[in-house]
Motif scaffolding. Structure first.
Motif, mmCIF file in Angstrom:
data_model
loop_
_atom_site.group_PDB
_atom_site.id
_atom_site.type_symbol
_atom_site.label_atom_id
_atom_site.label_comp_id
_atom_site.label_asym_id
_atom_site.label_seq_id
_atom_site.Cartn_x
_atom_site.Cartn_y
_atom_site.Cartn_z
ATOM 1 N N HIS A 257 0.864 -1.178 0.000
ATOM 2 C CA HIS A 257 0.000 0.000 0.000
ATOM 3 C C HIS A 257 0.903 1.230 0.000
ATOM 4 C CE1 HIS A 257 -3.095 2.832 1.177
ATOM 5 N NE2 HIS A 257 -4.011 1.872 1.177
ATOM 6 N N THR B 29 -0.354 3.542 10.949
ATOM 7 C CA THR B 29 -0.796 2.796 9.768
ATOM 8 C C THR B 29 -0.378 1.327 9.852
ATOM 9 O OG1 THR B 29 1.181 3.668 8.713
ATOM 10 C CG2 THR B 29 -0.899 4.676 8.089
ATOM 11 N N GLN C 188 -5.619 -5.817 11.552
ATOM 12 C CA GLN C 188 -6.625 -6.434 10.678
ATOM 13 C C GLN C 188 -6.222 -7.852 10.296
ATOM 14 O OE1 GLN C 188 -7.705 -3.575 7.484
ATOM 15 N NE2 GLN C 188 -7.268 -2.017 9.026
ATOM 16 N N GLU D 164 -5.583 -7.175 1.443
ATOM 17 C CA GLU D 164 -5.979 -5.764 1.419
ATOM 18 C C GLU D 164 -6.243 -5.309 2.855
ATOM 19 O OE1 GLU D 164 -6.785 -3.864 -1.461
ATOM 20 O OE2 GLU D 164 -5.903 -5.493 -2.656
ATOM 21 N N THR E 202 -7.627 -1.703 5.324
ATOM 22 C CA THR E 202 -8.167 -0.348 5.351
ATOM 23 C C THR E 202 -7.318 0.466 6.318
ATOM 24 O OG1 THR E 202 -10.269 -1.500 5.338
ATOM 25 C CG2 THR E 202 -10.353 0.899 5.489
#
Ligand SMILES: Cc1cc2nc3c(=O)[nH]c(=O)nc-3n(C[C@H](O)[C@H](O)[C@H](O)COP(=O)(O)OP(=O)(O)OC[C@H]3O[C@@H](n4cnc5c(N)ncnc54)[C@H](O)[C@@H]3O)c2cc1C
Ligand SMILES: Cc1cc2nc3c(=O)[nH]c(=O)nc-3n(C[C@H](O)[C@H](O)[C@H](O)COP(=O)(O)OP(=O)(O)OC[C@H]3O[C@@H](n4cnc5c(N)ncnc54)[C@H](O)[C@@H]3O)c2cc1C
Lengths: 396, 266
Positions: free
Chosen positions: A135, A145, A152, A250, A252
């Motif tokens: 990312h 971050t 997650q 992935e 968020t």
């Protein structure tokens, strides 16, 4: 009447009072030949070890609770600009051993911007699975971050063990993740074993500036998290023929507006990169002044080493604080630590005593540093250090 | 600005020595001090308040006698002191410590800046500062050796962090948690007036009942995910020192150079 948290078995206690002397908080006393404890007890555990009859203990909690379902050993691969930090592969060796012991897979977490090559490398160093998160916001490490991303992953898969390096980044990240996930975190581990009785991770670490070792466990919360000290464990031999699975994921990330931003970064010169240095030449009050560091720099230059210092040298303004080794400075673990004109006070030793080889150069043969050193020369460092530099230059 | 400084009362290290013969810790006499890194946190808090206005509150969780360390911080200039002391708090690990301190900061009405030391000398984990940041949803700024600027108006802080590989200059939104290194300042001594004032000021002693909304299950020993299984002495370095002596310093240095090469250290 005992009102402290410590448990004293009055039948076992022989009244030797060793614990009374050991308590830093003055919480223990002898009453009618047995130990008692008052509310000043902080459960620091300093007394447990001195009791010759094991009459002292701390309450064990959560004895009846079971940990939630969790499986697998994870290692966070710390990197900067696509280059792995040495600790990452050291941990991979330990992670492999723990995973084999538990008969579970070893997963590497590779987070960054363009870091697929690192995922392949992680497999070579022992992982059979890599969770790969790429990312743009992860290009540069930021605790917020990276923590969001790692949390997650953990919530999706629920590993039982997560290892991170005890570097400045690793410690920040681990502290943040463990707090959010409400689990235990053991700092700066130098030993990791599985308890054969219950499969728990036994995490051993130095505390009190290296004066005691403590083994810590996280009985009920998962994952069991630990930060691992750099340069304690060997880097395993990579095998670039190994096969493994790379799983892209992935995540968020929190909105950038809420976050800190790195405005700039000033890399340390080799001279102060104490954490990575294989060799450190360190100077103390015995150097006599700022110019006393000149011969040390010459030696360090020859050997490709960094410059360390005692607090006495730093507080005299001879050298900046970034060089300070010790309890209120940095903890270092080079292959070779050359202490010049340093007496070896306990606070200095706290930062360097686990160096592989220690050389002491000091005019005082009774200086405590000689009690710790592997090799020593009694003499004036303004003469010995240049002589050593000459001798090495002639031979290298 | 409301600045909260968290300090820990720790045993004085000079008194923790190791007896290699018996393999135990020797402590001569007793005594606790303010954790050395926290002295820099106190000083930094006072400087910020002097520059930007506001007040500094000092807080510690610990046994009743930690009141002594709080009073010292108040004598240096902290306006208010809070002692979190109750049996329910005892035996906390870093998770429970950060939880309790965060609850207390909320009970104080929050803070614009929380200052901690980099690390406590006894537990040595450095985990409490980042833990508080995470609990309170504040930016964690660790290893800070210079605060460049604080802009209460725009609500940002710029700091220099000393990392292994260099110095990072970071801007973060307030409120934030800053953990400080020694190089950041030179702590002041308490003044005589400060000492008098600190002696007269009432310390606030808080228990779990003073922390609204707290979960008693998350406090102290029972709220701690980690548990100390065993404490033991480190292995003492084997063997004694090998001195290179006899002859001149030159010949000693030659012999040492040979040895370092033979050991493949250089
Ligand atoms: C809370 C606290 C935290 C501390 N944290 C740290 C820390 O992080 N790091 C740290 O280092 N200290 C720390 N200290 C300070 C520590 O206690 C010592 O005071 C300090 O380490 C002494 O530094 P030194 O060995 O350079 O000086 P000294 O103890 O003065 O020793 C100088 C040595 O040089 C020798 N010498 C003199 N002349 C020569 C010469 N010409 N050639 C060779 N040898 C010579 C002397 O024999 C002596 O052994 C801390 C102290 C406290 C209380
Ligand atoms: C031998 C031993 C090993 C331990 N190992 C671990 C471990 O691996 N993991 C773990 O979770 N717990 C561990 N603990 C428990 C831990 O020491 C306590 O939770 C302690 O209250 C805080 O941790 P610390 O001393 O490491 O502080 P640090 O996190 O190093 O302290 C950093 C800063 O936080 C602030 N702070 C810390 N404690 C307080 C306080 N009580 N009041 C106010 N401010 C404070 C200060 O500003 C301090 O400078 C261990 C305890 C012992 C005795």
């Amino acid at each position: 009447m005992s009102s402290g948290i410590l448990i004293i078995d009055k039948d076992l206690c022989i009244g030797c009072a060793a614990c009374v002397a050991a308590c830093p908080f003055g919480a223990l006393a002898m009453e009618q030949g047995v130990a008692t404890v008052d509310e000043r007890c902080t459960a620091c555990s300093a007394c447990l070890e001195v009791c010759p009859v094991e009459a002292l203990s701390l309450p064990t909690r959560q004895a009846d609770l079971q940990p939630p379902e969790a499986r697998g050993v994870w290692v966070w691969v710390e990197q900067a600009g696509g280059v792995a930090h040495g600790i990452s592969w050291e941990m991979m060796g330990q992670g492999r051993r723990l995973a084999d012991g538990l008969q579970v897979p070893l997963t590497a977490c590779v987070l960054g911007e363009r870091v697929r090559d690192l995922a392949m490398e992680a497999i070579a160093f022992g992982a059979e699975r890599v969770l790969l998160v790429e990312h743009p916001e992860l290009a540069r490490f930021r605790t917020e971050t990276y923590a969001a991303a790692l949390e997650q992953l953990i919530e999706q898969e629920r590993p039982e063990i997560l290892l991170l390096g005890a570097s400045s980044r690793g410690r920040d990240l681990a502290g943040s993740v463990a707090t959010s996930l409400h689990t235990g975190l053991t700092a700066d581990c130098t030993g990791l074993e599985i308890d054969p009785a219950n499969g728990r991770l036994l995490q051993t670490r130095p505390a009190y500036g290296g004066n005691i070792m403590a083994t810590i466990s996280t009985p009920v919360h998962r994952p069991q998290m630990a930060t691992v000290r750099h340069r304690v464990f060997a880097v395993p031999q990579p095998d670039y023929g190994r096969r493994g699975e790379i799983v892209p994921r992935e995540v968020t990330l929190p909105p950038a507006s809420l976050l800190s931003t790195v405005l700039s970064f000033v890399p340390a010169s080799d001279e102060v990169n104490l954490a990575e240095a294989r060799i450190i030449v360190s100077g103390g009050a015995g150097l006599g002044g700022p110019d006393g560091f000149a011969p040390l720099r010459e030696l360090a230059d020859l050997l490709g080493g960094a410059i360390g210092a005692s607090r006495a040298a730093v507080d005299s303004g001879w050298i900046p604080y970034a060089h300070q080794v010790g309890q209120t400075g940095r903890t270092v673990r080079p292959e070779l630590y050359i202490a010049c004109g340093i007496s070896g006070a306990i606070q200095h030793r706290a930062g360097m005593s686990t160096s592989r080889t220690i050389v002491a150069i000091n005019t005082d043969p009774h200086a405590p540093i000689f009690g710790l050193a592997t090799y020593g020369i009694v003499g004036d460092c303004q003469q010995v250090v240049p002589a050593l530099t000459r001798a090495l230059r002639a031979r290298l | 600005m409301h600045v909260v400084v968290c300090i820990k009362s720790v045993p004085e290290t000079t008194q923790v020595a190791f007896n290699p013969d018996t393999g135990t810790m020797i402590r001569e006499g007793l005594g606790t001090i303010i954790n050395p890194f926290d002295m820099y946190a106190i000083e930094e808090a006072l400087r910020i308040v002097e520059r930007h206005g506001g007040r500094a509150t000092v807080m510690t969780m610990g046994p009743p006698q930690a009141a002594q360390e709080l009073r010292e911080a108040m004598a240096m200039g902290c306006e208010r002191g809070v002692l979190l002391s109750a049996r329910a708090f005892a035996g906390a690990d870093t998770w429970a410590t950060a939880y309790t301190l965060s609850a207390a900061i909320r009970a104080l009405g929050g803070a614009d800046l929380v200052l901690c030391g980099k690390q406590a000398m006894d537990g040595d984990t450095g985990q409490v500062g980042p833990g508080i940041a995470s609990q309170l949803g504040m930016a964690p700024l660790t290893y800070v050796w210079r605060i460049r600027e604080i802009e209460p108006a725009s609500g940002r802080i710029v700091v220099e962090r000393l990392l292994e590989e260099g110095t990072e200059i970071v801007s973060a939104p307030l409120p934030a948690v800053v953990t400080v290194l020694k190089g950041i300042n030179t702590p002041r001594y308490p003044t005589r007036r400060g000492l008098r004032r600190a002696r007269r000021t009432e310390l606030e002693v808080w228990g779990p009942q003073d922390l609204p909304g707290i979960d008693p299950e998350c406090l102290g020993l029972s709220g701690s995910p980690t548990q100390v299984v065993r404490v033991f002495s480190p292995e003492v370095r084997a063997g004694g020192v090998r001195l290179f002596e006899g002859g001149t310093l030159e010949t000693a240095a030659d012999a040492l150079a040979e040895q370092l090469i033979a050991d493949r250290l250089v």
